[in-house]
Design a protein around this motif. Structure first.
Motif, PDB file in Angstrom:
ATOM      1  N   LEU A   1       0.844  -1.186   0.000  1.00 27.81           N
ATOM      2  CA  LEU A   1       0.000   0.000   0.000  1.00 27.81           C
ATOM      3  C   LEU A   1       0.880   1.236   0.000  1.00 27.81           C
ATOM      4  O   LEU A   1       1.712   1.422   0.890  1.00 27.81           O
ATOM      5  N   PHE A   2       0.723   2.041  -1.035  1.00 30.85           N
ATOM      6  CA  PHE A   2       1.424   3.306  -1.141  1.00 30.85           C
ATOM      7  C   PHE A   2       0.385   4.417  -1.205  1.00 30.85           C
ATOM      8  O   PHE A   2      -0.454   4.444  -2.102  1.00 30.85           O
ATOM      9  N   VAL A   3       0.428   5.322  -0.238  1.00 37.75           N
ATOM     10  CA  VAL A   3      -0.541   6.418  -0.204  1.00 37.75           C
ATOM     11  C   VAL A   3       0.118   7.673  -0.756  1.00 37.75           C
ATOM     12  O   VAL A   3       1.170   8.093  -0.270  1.00 37.75           O
ATOM     13  N   PRO A   4      -0.461   8.293  -1.782  1.00 32.25           N
ATOM     14  CA  PRO A   4       0.165   9.450  -2.439  1.00 32.25           C
ATOM     15  C   PRO A   4       0.004  10.722  -1.633  1.00 32.25           C
ATOM     16  O   PRO A   4      -0.630  10.750  -0.582  1.00 32.25           O
ATOM     17  N   GLY A   5       0.568  11.808  -2.160  1.00 34.44           N
ATOM     18  CA  GLY A   5       0.475  13.106  -1.509  1.00 34.44           C
ATOM     19  C   GLY A   5      -0.924  13.679  -1.561  1.00 34.44           C
ATOM     20  O   GLY A   5      -1.811  13.185  -2.247  1.00 34.44           O
ATOM     21  N   GLY A   6      -1.107  14.755  -0.801  1.00 31.45           N
ATOM     22  CA  GLY A   6      -2.389  15.433  -0.794  1.00 31.45           C
ATOM     23  C   GLY A   6      -3.305  15.034   0.337  1.00 31.45           C
ATOM     24  O   GLY A   6      -4.400  15.577   0.471  1.00 31.45           O
ATOM     25  N   LEU A   7      -2.877  14.073   1.166  1.00 31.11           N
ATOM     26  CA  LEU A   7      -3.705  13.633   2.268  1.00 31.11           C
ATOM     27  C   LEU A   7      -3.240  14.249   3.581  1.00 31.11           C
ATOM     28  O   LEU A   7      -2.098  14.670   3.717  1.00 31.11           O
ATOM     29  N   SER A   8      -4.126  14.287   4.557  1.00 32.10           N
ATOM     30  CA  SER A   8      -3.792  14.812   5.882  1.00 32.10           C
ATOM     31  C   SER A   8      -4.614  14.076   6.919  1.00 32.10           C
ATOM     32  O   SER A   8      -5.560  13.347   6.598  1.00 32.10           O
ATOM     33  N   GLY A   9      -4.233  14.291   8.181  1.00 32.65           N
ATOM     34  CA  GLY A   9      -4.934  13.631   9.268  1.00 32.65           C
ATOM     35  C   GLY A   9      -4.033  12.649   9.987  1.00 32.65           C
ATOM     36  O   GLY A   9      -2.818  12.619   9.777  1.00 32.65           O
ATOM     37  N   THR A  10      -4.604  11.842  10.829  1.00 33.24           N
ATOM     38  CA  THR A  10      -3.842  10.827  11.546  1.00 33.24           C
ATOM     39  C   THR A  10      -3.755   9.549  10.720  1.00 33.24           C
ATOM     40  O   THR A  10      -4.516   9.358   9.772  1.00 33.24           O
ATOM     41  N   ILE A  11      -2.819   8.697  11.076  1.00 39.27           N
ATOM     42  CA  ILE A  11      -2.704   7.403  10.403  1.00 39.27           C
ATOM     43  C   ILE A  11      -3.911   6.553  10.810  1.00 39.27           C
ATOM     44  O   ILE A  11      -4.094   6.270  11.997  1.00 39.27           O
ATOM     45  N   PRO A  12      -4.755   6.134   9.873  1.00 45.94           N
ATOM     46  CA  PRO A  12      -5.957   5.379  10.237  1.00 45.94           C
ATOM     47  C   PRO A  12      -5.600   4.045  10.896  1.00 45.94           C
ATOM     48  O   PRO A  12      -4.757   3.307  10.387  1.00 45.94           O
ATOM     49  N   PRO A  13      -6.215   3.727  12.029  1.00 44.79           N
ATOM     50  CA  PRO A  13      -5.931   2.440  12.678  1.00 44.79           C
ATOM     51  C   PRO A  13      -6.308   1.241  11.824  1.00 44.79           C
ATOM     52  O   PRO A  13      -5.795   0.138  12.037  1.00 44.79           O
ATOM     53  N   GLN A  14      -7.192   1.447  10.840  1.00 47.29           N
ATOM     54  CA  GLN A  14      -7.626   0.340   9.984  1.00 47.29           C
ATOM     55  C   GLN A  14      -6.488  -0.206   9.118  1.00 47.29           C
ATOM     56  O   GLN A  14      -6.627  -1.273   8.516  1.00 47.29           O
ATOM     57  N   ILE A  15      -5.358   0.514   9.060  1.00 45.87           N
ATOM     58  CA  ILE A  15      -4.204  -0.013   8.336  1.00 45.87           C
ATOM     59  C   ILE A  15      -3.775  -1.349   8.933  1.00 45.87           C
ATOM     60  O   ILE A  15      -3.265  -2.225   8.236  1.00 45.87           O
ATOM     61  N   GLY A  16      -4.021  -1.525  10.221  1.00 44.18           N
ATOM     62  CA  GLY A  16      -3.693  -2.797  10.864  1.00 44.18           C
ATOM     63  C   GLY A  16      -4.586  -3.943  10.444  1.00 44.18           C
ATOM     64  O   GLY A  16      -4.329  -5.102  10.810  1.00 44.18           O
ATOM     65  N   ASP A  17      -5.642  -3.660   9.679  1.00 50.00           N
ATOM     66  CA  ASP A  17      -6.576  -4.696   9.236  1.00 50.00           C
ATOM     67  C   ASP A  17      -6.230  -5.240   7.854  1.00 50.00           C
ATOM     68  O   ASP A  17      -7.095  -5.810   7.166  1.00 50.00           O
ATOM     69  N   LEU A  18      -4.982  -5.063   7.435  1.00 52.19           N
ATOM     70  CA  LEU A  18      -4.488  -5.628   6.170  1.00 52.19           C
ATOM     71  C   LEU A  18      -3.381  -6.617   6.521  1.00 52.19           C
ATOM     72  O   LEU A  18      -2.198  -6.340   6.366  1.00 52.19           O
ATOM     73  N   PRO A  19      -3.741  -7.810   7.007  1.00 57.05           N
ATOM     74  CA  PRO A  19      -2.769  -8.708   7.644  1.00 57.05           C
ATOM     75  C   PRO A  19      -1.689  -9.244   6.725  1.00 57.05           C
ATOM     76  O   PRO A  19      -0.665  -9.739   7.218  1.00 57.05           O
ATOM     77  N   TYR A  20      -1.879  -9.179   5.418  1.00 58.54           N
ATOM     78  CA  TYR A  20      -0.869  -9.714   4.504  1.00 58.54           C
ATOM     79  C   TYR A  20       0.034  -8.626   3.923  1.00 58.54           C
ATOM     80  O   TYR A  20       0.840  -8.891   3.037  1.00 58.54           O
ATOM     81  N   LEU A  21      -0.094  -7.420   4.455  1.00 59.24           N
ATOM     82  CA  LEU A  21       0.713  -6.299   3.966  1.00 59.24           C
ATOM     83  C   LEU A  21       2.199  -6.544   4.281  1.00 59.24           C
ATOM     84  O   LEU A  21       2.561  -6.806   5.421  1.00 59.24           O
ATOM     85  N   ASP A  22       3.049  -6.458   3.254  1.00 66.39           N
ATOM     86  CA  ASP A  22       4.491  -6.558   3.505  1.00 66.39           C
ATOM     87  C   ASP A  22       5.214  -5.248   3.196  1.00 66.39           C
ATOM     88  O   ASP A  22       6.385  -5.088   3.543  1.00 66.39           O
ATOM     89  N   ASN A  23       4.512  -4.294   2.575  1.00 66.93           N
ATOM     90  CA  ASN A  23       5.103  -2.987   2.287  1.00 66.93           C
ATOM     91  C   ASN A  23       4.069  -1.897   2.546  1.00 66.93           C
ATOM     92  O   ASN A  23       2.995  -1.891   1.953  1.00 66.93           O
ATOM     93  N   LEU A  24       4.415  -0.977   3.462  1.00 60.08           N
ATOM     94  CA  LEU A  24       3.538   0.166   3.759  1.00 60.08           C
ATOM     95  C   LEU A  24       4.341   1.436   3.563  1.00 60.08           C
ATOM     96  O   LEU A  24       5.364   1.653   4.216  1.00 60.08           O
ATOM     97  N   ASP A  25       3.872   2.280   2.662  1.00 61.29           N
ATOM     98  CA  ASP A  25       4.624   3.464   2.267  1.00 61.29           C
ATOM     99  C   ASP A  25       3.717   4.688   2.365  1.00 61.29           C
ATOM    100  O   ASP A  25       2.866   4.918   1.508  1.00 61.29           O
ATOM    101  N   LEU A  26       3.880   5.457   3.442  1.00 60.19           N
ATOM    102  CA  LEU A  26       3.168   6.722   3.604  1.00 60.19           C
ATOM    103  C   LEU A  26       4.232   7.790   3.769  1.00 60.19           C
ATOM    104  O   LEU A  26       4.566   8.173   4.877  1.00 60.19           O
TER     105      LEU A  26
END
Length: 332
Positions: free
Chosen positions: A76-101
């Motif tokens: 999961l790569f989140v592009p620019g233009g976003l704001s706010g806190t890191i959503p806790p739901q990111i933890g609900d992607l159990p097979y994620l091996d790459n997180l890029d914010l």
């Protein structure tokens, strides 16, 4: 004939079911899709992540990558233009091996504990996002992690010693934050060979821990722009394999003539410290030396002749007590 009609009827029913229920034709796991839609909702920006629609296959969404066989979300790569806190739901992607914010995302607040559910995570990039709070010790639960980048943020407080427990971590970036306190002694216990450690541009203090010397195969160490004291004996030495060392802009005080330079060294920056003595003769024997800066110290004596020392700019040596010899003025 009857069998042919029966087969045609079954195919028609299957086609009709798929046609009226698109979810049955999706490859994307529905739990993953639900989590992604919640993440999009949490960021609350209709102009970003526009391809994330409930009626389309999330394996086709922008910034998302699915495993070719299991079709679970792995990147999961989140592009620019976003704001706010890191959503806790990111933890609900159990097979994620790459997180890029990273970069161009104006995030606030701390790293959420829910991130510890990502036990398959190998690479975590949260650099340049303006997150704050501490570097959480719970990151040591991400035992698959091999790359961790939290640089260019507003993180404060001490560095947790528990990060050294990450068995696969090979690159740690905490530079350009507001971290305080000492470098943990445990940082000499990282398991991966050719380790990259970047802690520059913080407010770290205390002595460079002698325990760093337990790790002989650091590849890259950058501790510059801090308030560190002590010497380089734990980092340099004939038995070390380090190639890049930057300890500039600290409060180091030691006798440079007693330093043994490893043959693996290609980059050494010690400018703006309180280093005394003379340059060691070993520097002249280093044919692979690409960069050296010992300016703004208290060094004396003749610059050793040989290697690449005379080919460097004079700015590499200026503002010392009494260094002399090419490329500086002749020794008297």
């Amino acid at each position: 004939m009857e069998m042919k009609l029966f087969t045609t009827l079954i195919l028609t029913l299957l086609f009709s079911t798929t046609l009226f229920d698109p979810a049955l034709s999706e490859l994307c796991n529905q739990n993953d899709k639900k989590a992604l839609l919640q993440i999009k909702k949490a960021f609350n920006n209709p102009y970003v992540l526009t391809s994330w629609h409930e009626d389309t296959d999330c394996c086709d969404w922008y910034c998302v990558k699915c495993h070719p066989k299991t079709h679970r979300i792995t990147s999961l790569f989140v592009p620019g233009g976003l704001s706010g806190t890191i959503p806790p739901q990111i933890g609900d992607l159990p097979y994620l091996d790459n997180l890029d914010l990273h970069k161009q995302i104006n995030l606030t607040g701390p790293i959420p504990p829910s991130i510890t559910k990502l036990r398959n995570l190998q690479s975590l990039r949260l650099d340049g996002t303006s997150i704050s709070g501490s570097v959480p010790g719970f990151l040591s639960q991400l035992t698959s992690l091999n790359y961790l980048d939290l640089s260019f943020n507003k993180l404060t407080g001490p560095i947790p010693a528990s990060l050294s427990k990450l068995p696969n971590l090979g690159h740690l970036r905490l530079d350009r934050n507001r971290l305080t306190g000492p470098i943990p002694d445990s940082f000499g216990e990282f398991k991966v060979k050719r380790f990259y450690l970047e802690l520059s541009h913080n407010q770290l203090s205390g002595k460079i821990p002698a325990a760093l010397g337990k790790k002989k195969d650091f590849a890259h160490i950058d501790l510059s722009w801090n308030k560190l004291q002590g010497d380089v004996n734990s980092i340099l030495g004939s038995d070390k394999m380090v190639s890049h060392v930057d300890l500039s802009r600290n409060l180091l005080e030691f006798d440079m003539s007693k330093v043994v330079v490893p043959k693996s060294l290609t980059w050494l920056d010690l400018n703006h410290n309180k280093i005394t003595g003379s340059l060691p003769l070993g520097l002249a024997a280093m044919g692979d030396l690409q960069y050296l800066n010992v300016s703004y110290n208290r060094l004396c004596g003749r610059i050793p002749v040989g290697g690449k020392l005379q080919k460097l700019e004079a700015t590499s040596y200026v503002h010392n007590l009494c260094l002399c010899g090419a490329p500086l003025q002749r020794c008297k």
